[in-house]
Enzyme design. Structure first.
Site, mmCIF file in Angstrom:
data_model
loop_
_atom_site.group_PDB
_atom_site.id
_atom_site.type_symbol
_atom_site.label_atom_id
_atom_site.label_comp_id
_atom_site.label_asym_id
_atom_site.label_seq_id
_atom_site.Cartn_x
_atom_site.Cartn_y
_atom_site.Cartn_z
ATOM 1 N N GLU A 76 -17.568 -80.296 -15.661
ATOM 2 C CA GLU A 76 -18.526 -79.880 -14.820
ATOM 3 C C GLU A 76 -19.527 -78.978 -15.737
ATOM 4 O O GLU A 76 -20.630 -78.855 -15.290
ATOM 5 C CB GLU A 76 -18.017 -79.087 -13.649
ATOM 6 C CG GLU A 76 -17.261 -80.081 -12.633
ATOM 7 C CD GLU A 76 -18.351 -80.963 -12.107
ATOM 8 O OE1 GLU A 76 -19.623 -80.743 -11.862
ATOM 9 O OE2 GLU A 76 -17.840 -82.200 -11.610
ATOM 10 N N LYS A 97 -21.703 -80.477 -18.357
ATOM 11 C CA LYS A 97 -23.099 -81.149 -17.565
ATOM 12 C C LYS A 97 -23.944 -80.095 -17.160
ATOM 13 O O LYS A 97 -25.423 -80.270 -17.425
ATOM 14 C CB LYS A 97 -22.450 -81.603 -16.053
ATOM 15 C CG LYS A 97 -21.729 -82.867 -16.273
ATOM 16 C CD LYS A 97 -21.620 -83.741 -15.069
ATOM 17 C CE LYS A 97 -20.924 -83.132 -13.995
ATOM 18 N NZ LYS A 97 -20.959 -83.767 -12.657
ATOM 19 N N ASN A 98 -23.643 -78.982 -16.686
ATOM 20 C CA ASN A 98 -24.690 -77.952 -16.238
ATOM 21 C C ASN A 98 -25.457 -77.383 -17.651
ATOM 22 O O ASN A 98 -26.603 -77.394 -17.879
ATOM 23 C CB ASN A 98 -23.881 -76.705 -15.910
ATOM 24 C CG ASN A 98 -23.428 -77.038 -14.103
ATOM 25 O OD1 ASN A 98 -23.972 -77.948 -13.782
ATOM 26 N ND2 ASN A 98 -22.610 -76.157 -13.607
ATOM 27 N N HIS A 144 -11.548 -81.528 -15.604
ATOM 28 C CA HIS A 144 -12.426 -81.415 -14.612
ATOM 29 C C HIS A 144 -13.272 -80.016 -14.796
ATOM 30 O O HIS A 144 -14.468 -80.120 -14.783
ATOM 31 C CB HIS A 144 -11.852 -81.200 -13.482
ATOM 32 C CG HIS A 144 -12.696 -80.683 -12.108
ATOM 33 N ND1 HIS A 144 -13.444 -81.910 -11.517
ATOM 34 C CD2 HIS A 144 -13.434 -79.704 -11.707
ATOM 35 C CE1 HIS A 144 -14.139 -81.500 -10.602
ATOM 36 N NE2 HIS A 144 -14.116 -80.126 -10.562
#
Length: 200
Positions: free
Chosen positions: A89, A92-93, A85
């Site tokens: 995240e 992705k950023n 997780h």
């Protein structure tokens, strides 16, 4: 919520019908492969980035295991889903920022450094996506804050059931990731050079 989910799932994996993987103790993998989880999260984020932009940055991974031997994989007891997780995240950023910064020009690779010492495991993801202005740094871990445009638009797209999941803009990726990191006494920090890129 993380604690409740962890306890319930751990009980179900140990005593219920959910079958844990052979070497796992419930959800916990005593030999969790850090680089393996990084690559899984990278591949998932890359597929999502391709859906939005048609391309994604490549990744370079460097490891340093001073606790055992340089060529020994970095392993430790952890919950793989928590690692996944957090990495997902952050990737992705970084991917969004890198692709948007590059435009039609050359796209720099994402650089990941994994280091294991006697006391800690430290992971650094560096991108060259233009960085974050100093004025925004204090907002990064606030819920509903995003550097990817309007939060309400991302939420509206998600609620409408768009066939393509949002890459960014929901405003809770970093705050929740930091909660996961802190759950087992870790942490998540961000350092940015505005105009250049970000280390996480």
């Amino acid at each position: 919520k993380i604690s409740l989910r962890m306890l319930v799932n751990q009980h179900l994996y140990v005593h219920g019908a959910n079958i844990a993987k052979p070497r796992h103790v419930g959800q916990i993998d005593p030999y969790c492969d850090v680089v393996g989880e990084i690559k899984k999260a990278y591949n998932e984020a890359a597929r999502l980035c391709d859906m939005h932009y048609g391309k994604h940055p490549q990744m370079k991974v460097v490891t340093n295991n001073s606790a055992e031997a340089v060529d020994v994989p970095v392993l430790f007891a952890y919950v793989p889903s928590h690692l996944h997780h957090m990495f997902f995240e952050i990737f992705k950023n970084s991917m969004r920022a890198t692709v948007e910064k590059s435009g039609e020009g050359e796209m720099r690779d994402l650089e990941v450094m994994v280091s294991k010492s006697e006391a800690d495991i430290t992971i650094r993801l560096s991108d060259f996506g233009g960085g974050i202005s100093r004025s925004q740094m204090g907002n990064l871990f606030k819920y509903m804050f995003t550097t990817a445009g309007r939060v309400d638009k991302a939420h509206a797209d998600a609620v409408r059931g768009s066939s393509t999941p949002p890459l960014a803009g929901l405003g809770y990726g970093l705050p929740v990731s930091r909660l996961y990191a802190r759950y087992f006494q870790g942490d998540l920090d961000i350092s940015s050079m505005d105009g250049v890129g970000t280390d996480c």
